[in-house]
Design an enzyme around this catalytic site. Structure first.
Site, PDB file in Angstrom:
ATOM      1  N   GLY A   1       0.840  -1.198   0.000  1.00 38.20           N
ATOM      2  CA  GLY A   1       0.000   0.000   0.000  1.00 38.20           C
ATOM      3  C   GLY A   1       0.866   1.236   0.000  1.00 38.20           C
ATOM      4  CG  ASN A   2      -0.171   4.590  -1.478  1.00 36.91           C
ATOM      5  OD1 ASN A   2      -0.866   5.439  -0.945  1.00 36.91           O
ATOM      6  ND2 ASN A   2      -0.570   3.905  -2.551  1.00 36.91           N
TER       7      ASN A   2
END
Ligand code: CTP
Length: 395
Positions: free
Chosen positions: A202-203
């Protein structure tokens, strides 16, 4: 807000409070008989403004004329709730026997009425005719609700509930706004690509920029679809439909579905560019060893939408760490966009997570416009100002 003398007047402090919660400024005028159902003090307290109910102030030693014209002209909108049979009839006849009626007759703004009366009274042809007359004069008549009435009878005639009044008025008001009848689709937040049931790629995108854009579009009257990856944010707005997704693939499917009839599409999501190719169905145990994740590319949603673009105004974001302008221009062109919003991770306090952003707005064949560091809410206003300029040029 004008209040006339019906039992539903007891709900008006709740209504005033709900308007204020929505950011409105409220001044209340009452008919003398409405004071039997709700006190001016309650309404003055919730509206944080003096409440007026007669042409002359009640201070015997220092009588003052309560200027109904000034009050009527001050308002952007007027709501008369509850609107009794008597008040509706007087409004239709221009009968000016109290301050509410005087303010209505001198108003220049859009006026809404929320009728409230017993079922037979409501359906009486004289009342229906008055409502028709008022509609012809441009007054917006809110529907009544069905339920138990003060008489004990069951039927149509109850004043619309405060929450529904707010929702109804908002919808009606939005129709006059610049993005009325326009569908705006916004992607926001990160996507998460599962490695196994408990881990993902993810980020750090918080989704804040996309959510602010959605709010701005909705405030300008658009029907907004906000397609968001997992965030901690919530949003409640009559014109915003939130579609929650997790993966890039899901965001892609949802984007394609809504793009077809969209007027504006803004891709503010930080979409994961890669996903693990063998998304394990069970948690990968430490003991089994885990030294490599094979990755597959995810669909480039924006590039795809650029390819199939018809009349949509397509806006992307570019989050860069180096060669910012050059990279953003490259994406503007390669993804066939109408505009791209560049933000650089090199700008302190801007970008992911925080409440502020510093953007440069780029369009084909136009000099880039750079903005100061601002709150994301203000940035959303700037972005739509730019989009609307283009809209004016197009129309
Ligand atoms: N975008 C998208 N789908 C992807 C990747 C990006 O729709 N799979 C959109 C983003 O929402 C953004 C724009 O494309 O509006 C640019 O995203 P960005 O991450 O800056 O660039 P990428 O195209 O992913 O290229 P790179 O990572 O090489 O900079």
């Amino acid at each position: 807000m004008g209040i006339s003398g019906g039992i539903a007047a007891y709900k008006t402090p709740t209504l005033v409070r709900a308007f204020i919660k929505q950011g409105a400024e409220v001044r209340v005028i009452m008919t003398p008989s409405s004071k039997d159902f709700v006190t001016p003090l309650s309404l003055a307290t919730v509206s944080q403004n003096p409440v007026f109910s007669s042409f002359i102030s009640e201070d015997q030693d220092n009588p003052l004329w309560n200027n109904h014209v000034e009050m009527a002209l001050w308002a952007d909108y007027m709501l008369i709730a509850p609107a009794t049979s008597n008040t509706l009839s007087s409004m239709a006849q221009a009968c000016c026997t109290n301050l509410v009626l005087a303010a209505y007759l001198s108003s220049q703004c859009k006026v809404f009425v929320a009728p409230a009366m017993d079922l037979d009274m409501y359906s009486h042809p004289a009342n229906q005719k008055n409502l028709e007359t008022l509609s012809d004069y441009g007054v917006v008549v809110l529907p009544t609700e069905e339920g138990f009435l003060a008489s004990g009878l069951l039927g149509k005639g109850r004043m619309m509930e405060p929450e529904s009044i707010i929702a109804f008025m908002e919808k009606d008001i939005y129709k006059t706004l610049p993005l009325k009848n326009k569908k705006v689709v916004i992607t926001a937040g990160p996507t998460q690509e599962a490695i196994d049931p408990v881990r993902f790629i993810g980020n750090n995108s918080s989704g804040k920029m996309g959510f602010e854009l959605a709010k701005r579009a909705a405030d300008l009257g658009a029907e907004v679809i906000l397609i968001s990856g997992p965030t901690n944010l919530s949003i409640k707005h009559v014109n915003i439909k939130l579609e929650q997704v997790v993966t890039a693939d899901q965001m892609f499917e949802s984007s394609k579905k809504h793009y077809v009839d969209a007027s504006v599409f803004i891709a503010s999501a930080a979409v994961a560019d890669f996903k693990p190719d063998n998304n394990a169905t069970q948690k990968i145990k430490k003991g089994t060893g885990f030294d490599q994740i094979n990755l597959l590319p995810t669909p480039d949603i924006l590039a795809y939408l650029g390819k199939i673009k018809k009349d949509q105004f397509l806006v992307g974001f570019a989050l860069e760490t180096e060669n910012e302008l050059e990279n953003a221009k490259g994406k503007l062109e390669s993804k066939n966009l109408d505009a791209i919003i560049l933000n650089s991770l090199n700008d302190e306090q801007a970008g992911f997570g925080g409440n502020q952003n510093k953007i440069t707005y780029l369009q084909p064949n136009v000099n880039p416009i750079s903005f100061e560091l601002k709150t994301k809410q203000e940035v959303a206003v700037d972005v739509f100002d730019q989009i609307l300029l283009k809209y004016e040029k197009l129309s």
